[in-house]
Enzyme design. Structure first.
Site, PDB file in Angstrom:
ATOM      1  CG  ASP A   1      23.763  63.962  32.673  1.00  0.00           C
ATOM      2  OD1 ASP A   1      22.883  64.537  31.987  1.00  0.00           O
ATOM      3  OD2 ASP A   1      24.976  64.087  32.427  1.00  0.00           O
TER       4      ASP A   1
HETATM    5  C1  BGC Z   1      24.512  66.292  29.687  1.00  0.00           C
HETATM    6  C2  BGC Z   1      24.100  67.290  30.742  1.00  0.00           C
HETATM    7  C3  BGC Z   1      22.933  68.111  30.239  1.00  0.00           C
HETATM    8  C4  BGC Z   1      21.811  67.175  29.840  1.00  0.00           C
HETATM    9  C5  BGC Z   1      20.594  67.906  29.316  1.00  0.00           C
HETATM   10  C6  BGC Z   1      23.349  65.485  29.163  1.00  0.00           C
HETATM   11  O1  BGC Z   1      23.708  64.763  28.041  1.00  0.00           O
HETATM   12  O2  BGC Z   1      25.505  65.434  30.212  1.00  0.00           O
HETATM   13  O3  BGC Z   1      25.167  68.124  31.078  1.00  0.00           O
HETATM   14  O4  BGC Z   1      22.526  69.019  31.211  1.00  0.00           O
HETATM   15  O5  BGC Z   1      22.280  66.315  28.819  1.00  0.00           O
HETATM   16  O6  BGC Z   1      20.819  68.463  28.090  1.00  0.00           O
END
Ligand code: BGC
Length: 786
Positions: free
Chosen positions: A286
Site C-alpha cells: 500500500d
Molecule cells: C490506500 C489504498 C489506495 C492507495 C492508492 C492508499 O492510501 O490505502 O487503498 O489504493 O492509497 O491511492
C-alpha cells in the site's frame, strides 16, 4: 621467419582483436520482453534496472510532508490522477504500468491541464457494502465488467480494487469500500468482481491484505489476532478470491499482524499466499506501507508503491553488502514481468478515453437497486402510491452521498439526488421546502472549513424544520420521506456520538415529523444514505418504513426512486449486522486499539500515525457469529431484509445425510405473494463444536433466485465440501471437521431458519494441513462460548 608465416600470424592476431572488439554484447541487440523469455530479459537487466522496476515512480502530487518523485521521474502521466506507475525500461521493451484506484469506480482526474473541452469522468458505482447486500455474485461481476471496461478505455493497466477487509467494527472508516463482516460473502463478491474486471484484459489488486480493519494509526498499528481468527475470518475471503479468480496483483496492507508488517511478512506473502493458495501474480505495498524495503522484497512484496528514493537506496545497498540476494531480486522482478506481459501497456492496446458512461450509469442504477435493504415496512406503506405528493425532508434528500471519500472516491460527472429521482418517477413535492434545503446546503457548504486533500470535511448539520411548517406539510402532502446520511473515508474511523448514533437535530426532526404526520394519519418513511450501520433501535418505532439505500453511486436518486416506487422490488439483505447499541459490538472495547507510548518506528511513515496496537479479543466471533452465539439480539440481523412479496420454502433436500466427500443440498423457493421478486437463500451450518468451539452457525453458501413471478418457484442447489464443515485448529495448524451431527439450515438469516436437516460425519476429518504461520508473539485469549 618466412614472410607468409609472418603474415598469417598477424592475420590471426588481427582477427582475434576484431573478434574481441565485437563481443556478443555489442553485437546482439538487448533481449526484448515478449520476444525473449522473461528469464533472458531478467538476465539482461542491470541491477539498477531491476531495482527501478520494483520501486514505483513516486507520487505525482505535491503534498506537503510527502516525498516527491525523483527528478527524472517527474514526467507527465499518461493518465492524470492515476494513483501510481511503475518504471519503464524501454531498452528491454518494458513499459510503465498505470495503476488507478477503485473500488467504486476508476479514480482519475476528470480534467487535464485545465482543459475542460475534453473530460475524463468515470462512473460512480454503488459502494462495495451495497454490492455485497445484493447477495448476488452476478451483480458484482457485472460491475466488475463495466468498471474493467472503463479501466481499459482510459489506458489503465491495473485497478486497485476490490477492497475486501472484514467489517470487524461498524466504525471502520473504510467499511464502505469493503463488502461484509462475513468472509464467504467478501471472498465470493471479490472473486466475481475480479473475474469481471480481468475479462477486459486489465488487472486488479485485491486489497488490503490483511487484518486492516481500521484507520486509526493505520500505517503503524499492530493487529494482534489469533491464528484461528486470521484463517477463518480475516484471511478466508482473500483465500477464496485468490483461488477462484487469480487477481493479477495483491496489495499488502499498512498494518502489522502479530508484530510484523504485512508487507514484510514472508509467512503471509510467500508461504500462505503463494505456496499454499497458489497465487501467481505480484504483490505491491500500500502507498508508503511498511518500514523496510529490503524485508519487503524478501517477504515477497515485489513492488513498493508509490516508490520513494530511500527505498531504492536501501535495496541497492543491501544488494551491495549481500544482505539481499540477487536470486531474491530476480524472483521479484520475474513476477512483475510476468504480469507486465499481460498488460494493455505491453500489448500497446489502443484506448479511446471515451468509456460508455451512459451505458455504465444504467448498470450502476440497476446494481444499486439490487443491494438496497428494506428494513421496515409496516402495513405495506411502501411502495409509494403512484403520483403521491411527498414532503421530502433531510439534507441528504437533496444532497445524496454517492460514495465515501479518500482513495475510494470517484470523480463522477453527476450525482442524481433523491428529489431528482423521485421527480422523474412522477412524484411531486413541496417546492418551497426544496428551496429551503437547497439554500441551506449551499450556505452551510460555503461555511465549511477548507480541509487538506483527501480529508472528509465535518458534515453539515441537519436543517431544522419548525413544527408549524411540518404540520402544514402533513396537511398538504401524502407522505413524509426523511433521508439521513453518513459519510466516511480514508484516514479516520467513524465515531459513536453523532455518527453511529443520531445527532440531536436528527432526533428532534424524526420526533417532530412523526408527530405531525401521524397525527394526520399520514406515514413516515426513512431512507438511510449511509456507508455502514447506524443506531436504529431507539427511533425506528416512530416511523413506518426504513429503506437502507447505502451510498448508491451516481445514479442513487434514480435507484432509490425505483425501489420506493415499486418499479424494483427490494431483494437486498444485510451483509453486516446492525447492532442495537454500539456496546453490543464484540470489538467495542478494543476498537480501534491504543497508541503505544515510547515506541519509535524504524522509519516513520510519511503518512503519519503513531505506533499502536489493536487486540482482536473477540477472535472469530465477529458480527452475526457473535450475536447469534452469545444471544445478543441485533437491531437487524445479518441476512435480514424485507421484500414487497413473500416467499415460501420447501424442505431442504440432502443428497445424503451421511457426509462423505460432499453433499448436495437443494430447496424449492416459491413466490407466494402478489408481486414479482427475488429471494436470497442462505445456507448455515451448525457444527458439533465439542473439541473446537464453534459459532452457533456459519454461512456456508448463498444464492439469489431469478425474478420470480407470483406463484413461480425455483430450485436452488448448493454443494457442501469438507472445508464447509471444518474449522482451523491452531494446535495442529490444520482445517479439521469434527465427527458428529451437523445441522444444515436453509434460512433467511441465522436466526430465521426455514428448514433444518441433520448431517452425520462419522469420523474426524483432517481436511487440509497447513503450518504454523503468523503466530502471535504474545498469548492471546480469544473469546469463547461456555
Ligand atoms: C490506500 C489504498 C489506495 C492507495 C492508492 C492508499 O492510501 O490505502 O487503498 O489504493 O492509497 O491511492
Amino acid at each position: 621467419m618466412p614472410r607468409n608465416n609472418f603474415l598469417a600470424r598477424w592475420t590471426i592476431v588481427i582477427a582475434l582483436v576484431l573478434a574481441s572488439l565485437q563481443t556478443p554484447q555489442a553485437q546482439t541487440p538487448a533481449p526484448q520482453l515478449g520476444k525473449n523469455s522473461v528469464k533472458e530479459v531478467v538476465a539482461a537487466m542491470t541491477t539498477e534496472e531491476k531495482v527501478k522496476l520494483l520501486v514505483g515512480m513516486g507520487l505525482n502530487l505535491e503534498i506537503p510532508g510527502l516525498p516527491t518523485p525523483a527528478a527524472e521521474d517527474k514526467i507527465p502521466e499518461k493518465v492524470v490522477g492515476a494513483a501510481g506507475r511503475t518504471h519503464p525500461i524501454p531498452r528491454l521493451g518494458i513499459p510503465t504500468l498505470t495503476l488507478s484506484d477503485g473500488p467504486a469506480g476508476v479514480r482519475i482526474d476528470p480534467v487535464r491541464n485545465g482543459d475542460t473541452s475534453k473530460t475524463y469522468y468515470a462512473t460512480g458505482f454503488p459502494i462495495a457494502t451495497l454490492l455485497a447486500s445484493s447477495w448476488d455474485t452476478s451483480v458484482a461481476n457485472r460491475i466488475g465488467l463495466a468498471m474493467g471496461r472503463e479501466v481499459r478505455d482510459y489506458g489503465i493497466d491495473i485497478l486497485l480494487a476490490p477492497a475486501m477487509n472484514i467489517h470487524r467494527n461498524p466504525l471502520g472508516g473504510r467499511n464502505f469500500e469493503y463488502y461484509s463482516e462475513d468472509p464467504l460473502i467478501a471472498g465470493k463478491m471479490a472473486a466475481a468482481f475480479v473475474k469481471g474486471v480481468q475479462a477486459n484484459g486489465v488487472g486488479t489488486s485485491i486489497k488490503h491484505f490483511a487484518a486492516n480493519n481500521q484507520e486509526f494509526n493505520r500505517t503503524q498499528s499492530n493487529s494482534l489476532v489469533s491464528e484461528r481468527a486470521l484463517r477463518e475470518i480475516y484471511l478466508r475471503g482473500f483465500e477464496i478470491a485468490v483461488k477462484e479468480s487469480q487477481p493479477w496483483t495483491v496489495m499488502s496492507s499498512y498494518n502489522l499482524i502479530n508484530g510484523t508488517y504485512t508487507s514484510q511478512s514472508k509467512d503471509l506473502l510467500t508461504t500462505l499466499l503463494r505456496d499454499e493458495w497458489g497465487f501467481k501474480g505480484f504483490v505491491m505495498s500500500d502507498w508508503f506501507g511498511g518500514n523496510n524495503a529490503v524485508e519487503q522484497l524478501r517477504a515477497g512484496n515485489d513492488v513498493l508503491m508509490p516508490g520513494v528514493v530511500f527505498q531504492t537506496e536501501a535495496i541497492t545497498k543491501a544488494l551491495t553488502d549481500g544482505t539481499l540476494s540477487k536470486e531474491q531480486l530476480d524472483k521479484n522482478v520475474e513476477r512483475v514481468l510476468n504480469i507486465v506481459l499481460e498488460s494493455p501497456a505491453f500489448k500497446n492496446n489502443k484506448y479511446s478515453n471515451q468509456p460508455d458512461l451512459r451505458g455504465n450509469a444504467q448498470i450502476a442504477r440497476e446494481a444499486a437497486t439490487e443491494g438496497m435493504v428494506l428494513l421496515k415496512n409496516d402495513n405495506n406503506v411502501l411502495p409509494l402510491a403512484r403520483r403521491a405528493k411527498i414532503a421530502l425532508l433531510g439534507n441528504q434528500s437533496y444532497d445524496l452521498i454517492a460514495g465515501g471519500t479518500g482513495s475510494g472516491n470517484v470523480n463522477k460527472k453527476y450525482v442524481v439526488s433523491l428529489d431528482q429521482g423521485l421527480a422523474s418517477t412522477g412524484f411531486t413535492f413541496d417546492d418551497s421546502l426544496k428551496n429551503s434545503y437547497v439554500r441551506f446546503i449551499r450556505d452551510e457548504n460555503a461555511k465549511r472549513p477548507k480541509v487538506p486533500f483527501f480529508v472528509l470535511p465535518p458534515p453539515i448539520p441537519e436543517m431544522s424544520v419548525d413544527t408549524a411548517r411540518l404540520q402544514q406539510l402533513a396537511a398538504e402532502t401524502d407522505i413524509a420521506i426523511l433521508t439521513l446520511g453518513r459519510n466516511s473515508g480514508e484516514f479516520a474511523d467513524r465515531k459513536v456520538e453523532d455518527d453511529f448514533t443520531l445527532t440531536s437535530a436528527e432526533i428532534v426532526l424524526i420526533d417532530n415529523i412523526s408527530q405531525a404526520f401521524h397525527s394526520k394519519a399520514k406515514k413516515v418513511v426513512v431512507v438511510l444514505n449511509v456507508g455502514g450501520p447506524i443506531e436504529v433501535a431507539s427511533w425506528r418505532r416512530k416511523v413506518d418504513a426504513v429503506l437502507l439505500a447505502w451510498q448508491p453511486g451516481q445514479e442513487g436518486g434514480n435507484a432509490i426512486a425505483d425501489v420506493l416506487s415499486g418499479k424494483v422490488n427490494p431483494s437486498g439483505k444485510l451483509a453486516t449486522t446492525f447492532p442495537v447499541t454500539y456496546n453490543d459490538v464484540p470489538s467495542a472495547k478494543t476498537f480501534p486499539g491504543k497508541e503505544l507510548a515510547g515506541v519509535t518506528p524504524l522509519i516513520s511513515n510519511p503518512l503519519g500515525g503513531k505506533p499502536a496496537e489493536a487486540t482482536y479479543e473477540e477472535g472469530i466471533y465477529v458480527g452475526y457469529r457473535y450475536s447469534n452465539t452469545f444471544g445478543v439480539k441485533p437491531a437487524y440481523d445479518f441476512g435480514y431484509g424485507l421484500s414487497y412479496t413473500t416467499f415460501e420454502y420447501g424442505p431442504a433436500n440432502l443428497s445424503s445425510t451421511k457426509f462423505q466427500d460432499k453433499v448436495k443440498v437443494s430447496v424449492v423457493v416459491k413466490n407466494n405473494g402478489k408481486v414479482a421478486g427475488k429471494e436470497v437463500v442462505q445456507l448455515y451450518v451448525s457444527a458439533p463444536g465439542v473439541k473446537l468451539k464453534k459459532p452457533s452457525s456459519e454461512l456456508r453458501a448463498f444464492a439469489k433466485t431469478r425474478l420470480l413471478k407470483p406463484g413461480e418457484a425455483q430450485t436452488i442447489s448448493f454443494t457442501l465440501t469438507p472445508r464447509d464443515l471444518a474449522s482451523f485448529d491452531s494446535s495442529s495448524s490444520s482445517w479439521i471437521a469434527e465427527a458428529g451431527t451437523y445441522a444444515v439450515n436453509i434460512a433467511s438469516s441465522p436466526s430465521n431458519i426455514k428448514s433444518s436437516t441433520k448431517l452425520e460425519l462419522e469420523k474426524d476429518l483432517i481436511v487440509e494441513r497447513s503450518r504454523k504461520l503468523l503466530e502471535p508473539t504474545q498469548a492471546l485469549r480469544d473469546l469463547e462460548p461456555k
